[in-house]
Motif scaffolding. Sequence first.
Motif, PDB file in Angstrom:
ATOM      1  N   PHE A 181       0.813  -1.215   0.000  1.00  0.00           N
ATOM      2  CA  PHE A 181       0.000   0.000   0.000  1.00  0.00           C
ATOM      3  C   PHE A 181       0.848   1.266   0.000  1.00  0.00           C
ATOM      4  N   TYR A 182       1.910   1.304   0.794  1.00  0.00           N
ATOM      5  CA  TYR A 182       2.696   2.537   0.902  1.00  0.00           C
ATOM      6  C   TYR A 182       3.548   2.800  -0.337  1.00  0.00           C
ATOM      7  N   THR A 183       3.950   1.753  -1.024  1.00  0.00           N
ATOM      8  CA  THR A 183       4.634   1.940  -2.307  1.00  0.00           C
ATOM      9  C   THR A 183       3.649   2.521  -3.314  1.00  0.00           C
ATOM     10  N   LEU A 184       2.428   1.974  -3.318  1.00  0.00           N
ATOM     11  CA  LEU A 184       1.376   2.506  -4.173  1.00  0.00           C
ATOM     12  C   LEU A 184       1.085   3.960  -3.827  1.00  0.00           C
ATOM     13  N   LEU A 185       0.975   4.257  -2.540  1.00  0.00           N
ATOM     14  CA  LEU A 185       0.720   5.624  -2.089  1.00  0.00           C
ATOM     15  C   LEU A 185       1.813   6.567  -2.579  1.00  0.00           C
ATOM     16  N   ASP A 186       3.074   6.166  -2.465  1.00  0.00           N
ATOM     17  CA  ASP A 186       4.186   7.002  -2.932  1.00  0.00           C
ATOM     18  C   ASP A 186       4.100   7.252  -4.437  1.00  0.00           C
ATOM     19  N   ASP A 187       3.733   6.211  -5.202  1.00  0.00           N
ATOM     20  CA  ASP A 187       3.596   6.371  -6.653  1.00  0.00           C
ATOM     21  C   ASP A 187       2.453   7.324  -6.999  1.00  0.00           C
ATOM     22  N   VAL A 188       1.347   7.220  -6.274  1.00  0.00           N
ATOM     23  CA  VAL A 188       0.207   8.109  -6.516  1.00  0.00           C
ATOM     24  C   VAL A 188       0.577   9.544  -6.162  1.00  0.00           C
ATOM     25  N   VAL A 189       1.299   9.734  -5.056  1.00  0.00           N
ATOM     26  CA  VAL A 189       1.728  11.079  -4.660  1.00  0.00           C
ATOM     27  C   VAL A 189       2.632  11.684  -5.734  1.00  0.00           C
ATOM     28  N   LYS A 190       3.562  10.890  -6.257  1.00  0.00           N
ATOM     29  CA  LYS A 190       4.446  11.391  -7.325  1.00  0.00           C
ATOM     30  C   LYS A 190       3.635  11.825  -8.540  1.00  0.00           C
ATOM     31  N   LEU A 191       2.679  10.993  -8.946  1.00  0.00           N
ATOM     32  CA  LEU A 191       1.850  11.321 -10.102  1.00  0.00           C
ATOM     33  C   LEU A 191       1.013  12.568  -9.845  1.00  0.00           C
ATOM     34  N   LEU A 192       0.413  12.644  -8.675  1.00  0.00           N
ATOM     35  CA  LEU A 192      -0.431  13.787  -8.340  1.00  0.00           C
ATOM     36  C   LEU A 192       0.394  15.064  -8.253  1.00  0.00           C
ATOM     37  N   ARG A 193       1.580  14.981  -7.668  1.00  0.00           N
ATOM     38  CA  ARG A 193       2.457  16.150  -7.570  1.00  0.00           C
ATOM     39  C   ARG A 193       2.853  16.625  -8.966  1.00  0.00           C
ATOM     40  N   LEU A 194       3.115  15.684  -9.857  1.00  0.00           N
ATOM     41  CA  LEU A 194       3.524  16.014 -11.220  1.00  0.00           C
ATOM     42  C   LEU A 194       2.372  16.609 -12.022  1.00  0.00           C
ATOM     43  N   ARG A 195       1.204  15.991 -11.944  1.00  0.00           N
ATOM     44  CA  ARG A 195       0.062  16.408 -12.767  1.00  0.00           C
ATOM     45  C   ARG A 195      -0.798  17.487 -12.123  1.00  0.00           C
ATOM     46  N   GLN A 196      -0.766  17.609 -10.790  1.00  0.00           N
ATOM     47  CA  GLN A 196      -1.528  18.582 -10.013  1.00  0.00           C
ATOM     48  C   GLN A 196      -3.004  18.226  -9.871  1.00  0.00           C
ATOM     49  N   ARG A 197      -3.615  17.614 -10.869  1.00  0.00           N
ATOM     50  CA  ARG A 197      -5.034  17.233 -10.846  1.00  0.00           C
ATOM     51  C   ARG A 197      -5.162  15.874 -11.524  1.00  0.00           C
ATOM     52  N   VAL A 198      -5.811  14.924 -10.854  1.00  0.00           N
ATOM     53  CA  VAL A 198      -5.986  13.590 -11.414  1.00  0.00           C
ATOM     54  C   VAL A 198      -7.379  13.096 -11.042  1.00  0.00           C
ATOM     55  N   THR A 199      -8.094  12.554 -12.022  1.00  0.00           N
ATOM     56  CA  THR A 199      -9.406  11.992 -11.717  1.00  0.00           C
ATOM     57  C   THR A 199      -9.231  10.640 -11.025  1.00  0.00           C
ATOM     58  N   TYR A 200     -10.229  10.269 -10.244  1.00  0.00           N
ATOM     59  CA  TYR A 200     -10.193   8.980  -9.573  1.00  0.00           C
ATOM     60  C   TYR A 200     -10.204   7.848 -10.593  1.00  0.00           C
ATOM     61  N   ARG A 201     -10.919   8.039 -11.682  1.00  0.00           N
ATOM     62  CA  ARG A 201     -10.977   6.986 -12.712  1.00  0.00           C
ATOM     63  C   ARG A 201      -9.612   6.788 -13.356  1.00  0.00           C
ATOM     64  N   ALA A 202      -8.872   7.886 -13.562  1.00  0.00           N
ATOM     65  CA  ALA A 202      -7.530   7.757 -14.130  1.00  0.00           C
ATOM     66  C   ALA A 202      -6.614   6.994 -13.168  1.00  0.00           C
ATOM     67  N   LEU A 203      -6.756   7.258 -11.868  1.00  0.00           N
ATOM     68  CA  LEU A 203      -5.960   6.513 -10.886  1.00  0.00           C
ATOM     69  C   LEU A 203      -6.305   5.032 -10.922  1.00  0.00           C
ATOM     70  N   GLN A 204      -7.604   4.735 -11.007  1.00  0.00           N
ATOM     71  CA  GLN A 204      -8.017   3.333 -11.077  1.00  0.00           C
ATOM     72  C   GLN A 204      -7.421   2.653 -12.308  1.00  0.00           C
ATOM     73  N   ARG A 205      -7.440   3.344 -13.413  1.00  0.00           N
ATOM     74  CA  ARG A 205      -6.918   2.768 -14.653  1.00  0.00           C
ATOM     75  C   ARG A 205      -5.394   2.627 -14.594  1.00  0.00           C
ATOM     76  N   GLN A 206      -4.716   3.676 -14.138  1.00  0.00           N
ATOM     77  CA  GLN A 206      -3.247   3.673 -14.104  1.00  0.00           C
ATOM     78  C   GLN A 206      -2.690   2.594 -13.170  1.00  0.00           C
ATOM     79  N   PHE A 207      -3.315   2.448 -11.994  1.00  0.00           N
ATOM     80  CA  PHE A 207      -2.773   1.552 -10.986  1.00  0.00           C
ATOM     81  C   PHE A 207      -3.616   0.289 -10.785  1.00  0.00           C
ATOM     82  N   ASN A 208      -4.641   0.086 -11.634  1.00  0.00           N
ATOM     83  CA  ASN A 208      -5.501  -1.090 -11.557  1.00  0.00           C
ATOM     84  C   ASN A 208      -6.080  -1.255 -10.147  1.00  0.00           C
ATOM     85  N   LEU A 209      -6.767  -0.217  -9.668  1.00  0.00           N
ATOM     86  CA  LEU A 209      -7.278  -0.178  -8.298  1.00  0.00           C
ATOM     87  C   LEU A 209      -8.725  -0.623  -8.226  1.00  0.00           C
ATOM     88  N   ASP A 210      -9.067  -1.335  -7.155  1.00  0.00           N
ATOM     89  CA  ASP A 210     -10.470  -1.608  -6.884  1.00  0.00           C
ATOM     90  C   ASP A 210     -11.024  -0.456  -6.035  1.00  0.00           C
TER      91      ASP A 210
END
Length: 173
Positions: A3-32
């Motif tokens: 979970f924390y590795t995933l969290l770090d990856d999401v933080v990096k993506l969010l910091r880079l993009r500034q705005r991310v939809t929840y659906r894009a996160l689900q698609r990018q990281f294959n999240l339930d």
Amino acid sequence: MDFYTLLDDVVKLLRLRQRVTYRALQRQFNLDEETLNDLKDELLYAQQVARDEDGRVLVWTGPPEAITAPDPAASQPAPPVPQDASPLAAASGVVAPQTPEAERRQLTVLFCDLVDSTVLASQLDPEDLRAVVRVYQETCAKVITRFEGHIAQYLGDGLLVYFGYPLAHEDDA
């Protein structure tokens, strides 16, 4: 991936993009849904580095990326200075972001709460109660989104909601 590795990856993506939809996160990281909800809780409440926008978008509010000093060998022309910029900004070539003008608007604030949740909590297992509260919150979020409201805060089994913010409508009040 833990979970924390995933969290770090999401933080990096969010910091880079500034705005991310929840659906894009689900698609990018294959999240339930459950993992996505855990990530939302961690980013919005525990880490407090993002805010929820309309129940659909995560917006980065954490510290900005460290800005590295520009390479003096790479000379680029300065961006044009707007005509309405201050003389100091025009002289230095640095333009501060312009703040929007203030506006007066009607704002409706709603607090909705799950009735008899204390009784319900005494009758259900914590996991089952959590599932009930999540379904309740998701249902509320769908209705609020339909009327372009803004969920300002989740408070246990309650929601603090604004209508007229961030988008104003003639009939919000």
